[in-house]
Scaffold this motif. Structure first.
Motif, short mmCIF file in Angstrom:
data_model
loop_
_atom_site.label_atom_id
_atom_site.label_comp_id
_atom_site.label_asym_id
_atom_site.label_seq_id
_atom_site.Cartn_x
_atom_site.Cartn_y
_atom_site.Cartn_z
N LEU A 45 0.82 -1.21 0.00
CA LEU A 45 0.00 0.00 0.00
C LEU A 45 0.86 1.26 0.00
O LEU A 45 0.62 2.19 -0.79
CB LEU A 45 -0.95 0.01 1.20
CG LEU A 45 -1.92 1.17 1.26
CD1 LEU A 45 -2.84 1.17 0.04
CD2 LEU A 45 -2.73 1.13 2.54
N VAL A 46 1.88 1.32 0.83
CA VAL A 46 2.75 2.50 0.88
C VAL A 46 3.48 2.68 -0.45
O VAL A 46 3.53 3.78 -1.01
CB VAL A 46 3.76 2.39 2.05
CG1 VAL A 46 4.86 3.42 1.94
CG2 VAL A 46 3.03 2.53 3.38
N GLY A 47 4.05 1.60 -0.98
CA GLY A 47 4.75 1.69 -2.26
C GLY A 47 3.83 2.08 -3.40
O GLY A 47 4.20 2.88 -4.27
N ALA A 48 2.62 1.54 -3.39
CA ALA A 48 1.64 1.85 -4.44
C ALA A 48 1.23 3.32 -4.38
O ALA A 48 1.13 3.98 -5.42
CB ALA A 48 0.42 0.95 -4.30
N LEU A 49 1.01 3.83 -3.18
CA LEU A 49 0.62 5.24 -3.05
C LEU A 49 1.77 6.17 -3.45
O LEU A 49 1.53 7.23 -4.04
CB LEU A 49 0.15 5.53 -1.62
CG LEU A 49 -1.17 4.85 -1.23
CD1 LEU A 49 -1.50 5.13 0.23
CD2 LEU A 49 -2.30 5.27 -2.14
N MET A 50 3.00 5.75 -3.17
CA MET A 50 4.15 6.54 -3.64
C MET A 50 4.18 6.56 -5.16
O MET A 50 4.37 7.62 -5.77
CB MET A 50 5.47 5.94 -3.11
CG MET A 50 5.79 6.25 -1.68
SD MET A 50 7.32 5.46 -1.13
CE MET A 50 8.55 6.28 -2.13
N ALA A 51 4.02 5.39 -5.77
CA ALA A 51 4.04 5.31 -7.24
C ALA A 51 2.90 6.13 -7.84
O ALA A 51 3.10 6.84 -8.84
CB ALA A 51 3.95 3.85 -7.68
N LEU A 52 1.73 6.06 -7.23
CA LEU A 52 0.58 6.82 -7.72
C LEU A 52 0.85 8.33 -7.65
O LEU A 52 0.72 9.04 -8.65
CB LEU A 52 -0.67 6.46 -6.92
CG LEU A 52 -1.91 7.34 -7.16
CD1 LEU A 52 -2.37 7.24 -8.60
CD2 LEU A 52 -3.01 6.94 -6.20
N ALA A 53 1.23 8.81 -6.47
CA ALA A 53 1.43 10.25 -6.28
C ALA A 53 2.56 10.78 -7.15
O ALA A 53 2.43 11.83 -7.80
CB ALA A 53 1.70 10.54 -4.82
#
Length: 183
Positions: free
Chosen positions: A162-170
């Motif tokens: 979740l943290v990595g995905a949100l970083m990639a998204l943002a």
């Protein structure tokens, strides 16, 4: 020479302001490499999280867990790998579309993580179906029984994804916006 030949009034050049003034052909700054590097780091965090425990349970004498790659972690692993490659390509080519697609892949990973966080039994059902070859009904009943006996919660791998995905998204969206502004 007279004393009055030198003026006491200094003449200065008008101040230059960049706000609102045309930049006379200078291109706006393209996204810095930092954006792509941090987006790559986010994708790698999600990739590693895909291989870590997604469901953990505590029994009296044993601590067990189910890794992400036993279920939907395969999806996030592949998506995170593709996102990392896209962000590397975006850093090299500075193409806005690559940042945007990488960000969308980050969103997809986040959705998978949230779905599995909301229902940890889901991964138990998948593992029973795949490894034990039982039917969907039997797997669901067994997972329900296990949930009653053991405290099953989301493991560290889901949080990493979740943290990595949100970083990639943002950072994918930020890189896209900066790339578009640089045109």
């Amino acid at each position: 020479m007279s004393e009055y030949s030198q003026s006491s009034y200094a003449q200065t050049a008008p101040p230059t302001h960049s706000a609102g003034a045309p930049n006379h052909g200078a291109a706006p700054a393209a996204p810095s490499k930092k954006i792509a590097i941090f987006a790559i780091v986010g994708s790698v965090i999600a990739l590693v999280g895909s291989m870590v425990n997604w469901v953990i349970s505590d029994a009296e004498r044993a601590t067990g867990g189910i890794k992400g790659i036993d279920g939907d972690g395969i999806i996030t692993l592949i998506v995170a790998l593709v996102a990392a490659i896209l962000f590397i390509a975006a850093m090299a080519t500075k193409k806005a579309a690559l940042y945007l697609v990488g960000g969308v892949l980050g969103l997809a990973m986040a959705i998978v993580a949230v779905i599995n966080m909301a229902d940890p039994e889901r991964l138990v059902v998948q593992k029973l179906k795949d490894e034990e070859g039982v039917s969907q009904q039997v797997a669901e009943k067994a997972a329900e029984q296990a949930a009653k006996l053991y405290d099953m919660t989301a493991g560290p791998g889901l949080y990493m994804v979740l943290v990595g995905a949100l970083m990639a998204l943002a950072l994918g969206v930020l890189g896209f916006m900066k790339s578009r502004a640089a045109r």
